[in-house]
Design an enzyme around this catalytic site. Structure first.
Site, PDB file in Angstrom:
ATOM      1  N   PHE A  66       0.829  -1.209   0.000  1.00 11.95           N
ATOM      2  CA  PHE A  66       0.000   0.000   0.000  1.00 11.95           C
ATOM      3  C   PHE A  66       0.863   1.259   0.000  1.00 11.95           C
ATOM      4  CE2 PHE A  66      -2.905   3.178   1.756  1.00 11.95           C
ATOM      5  CZ  PHE A  66      -4.027   2.960   0.951  1.00 11.95           C
ATOM      6  N   GLU A  67       2.015   1.203   0.641  1.00 12.16           N
ATOM      7  CA  GLU A  67       2.901   2.362   0.744  1.00 12.16           C
ATOM      8  C   GLU A  67       3.719   2.615  -0.534  1.00 12.16           C
ATOM      9  OE1 GLU A  67       1.319   1.227   4.392  1.00 12.16           O
ATOM     10  OE2 GLU A  67       2.680  -0.047   3.242  1.00 12.16           O
ATOM     11  N   GLU A  94      -7.986 -14.521   3.901  1.00 11.26           N
ATOM     12  CA  GLU A  94      -9.370 -14.859   4.227  1.00 11.26           C
ATOM     13  C   GLU A  94     -10.272 -13.638   4.355  1.00 11.26           C
ATOM     14  OE1 GLU A  94      -9.195 -17.233   7.751  1.00 11.26           O
ATOM     15  OE2 GLU A  94      -8.030 -18.805   6.777  1.00 11.26           O
ATOM     16  N   THR A  95      -9.705 -12.438   4.274  1.00 11.54           N
ATOM     17  CA  THR A  95     -10.497 -11.226   4.459  1.00 11.54           C
ATOM     18  C   THR A  95     -10.441 -10.359   3.201  1.00 11.54           C
ATOM     19  OG1 THR A  95      -8.663  -9.877   5.298  1.00 11.54           O
ATOM     20  CG2 THR A  95      -9.836 -11.258   6.914  1.00 11.54           C
ATOM     21  N   HIS A  97      -9.111  -7.615   2.824  1.00 11.22           N
ATOM     22  CA  HIS A  97      -7.901  -6.795   2.842  1.00 11.22           C
ATOM     23  C   HIS A  97      -7.169  -6.843   1.496  1.00 11.22           C
ATOM     24  CE1 HIS A  97      -4.433  -4.795   4.619  1.00 11.22           C
ATOM     25  NE2 HIS A  97      -3.650  -5.767   4.181  1.00 11.22           N
TER      26      HIS A  97
END
Length: 168
Positions: A66-67, A94-95, A97
């Protein structure tokens, strides 16, 4: 485009120009470092193979994928480079994200290309498993870092040629 049969290190398309007069920034995510270090090595070696000078390649690390966008922006603003190569790896979990990170970084890199009128290269693996990432970071599918470096060289060359054409 990467497929299960494609080796990313086999470069197709137009001839690859010399990178001797080009300056490159490489921004590498520390997250999934086994993968991103291999991508970085591939990108660096490919730049050198096509004539880039060691002193014209600057590499920085950021904590995660992300950075990469802020790292690339800072490099574009302060690095005196012709292109920035962003290297990261996001592996499905699993999420949701995974989706948020992938969308954020792809949108961010696209925006930086337009805002800075500079090639900011998306060299981010977005895989379902660690094995798929390994296959694309020097494994059986080659190295996405190689592909990202060639893309940077070609885009800098395109920009230089169009700028020269506009001056004629």
């Amino acid at each position: 485009m990467a497929t299960s049969q494609k080796n990313l290190s086999v470069i197709e398309g137009s001839a690859i120009p010399s990178a001797a007069d080009m300056r490159f920034g490489i921004v590498v995510s520390e997250w999934n470092s086994e993968i991103t270090n291999a991508l970085s090595k591939g990108a660096y070696e490919t730049l050198m193979k096509y004539g880039a000078l060691k002193e014209n390649i600057v590499k920085v690390s950021v904590p995660g994928t992300f950075e990469l966008t802020l790292g690339a922006q800072l490099m574009a603003e302060n690095g005196d480079v012709d292109a920035v190569i962003c290297l990261g790896c996001v592996i499905q979990g699993e999420t949701p994200h995974f989706t948020f990170i992938c969308q954020g970084v792809s949108n961010g890199i696209t925006t930086l290309n337009m805002e800075y009128n500079m090639p900011i290269i998306f060299g981010v693996l977005t895989t379902n498993t660690m094995e798929q990432a390994q296959d694309r970071a020097g494994g059986k599918h080659g190295n996405k870092g190689d592909e990202a470096a060639v893309t940077a060289i070609k885009m800098v060359s395109l920009q230089q040629n169009l700028e020269e054409f506009a001056q004629v």
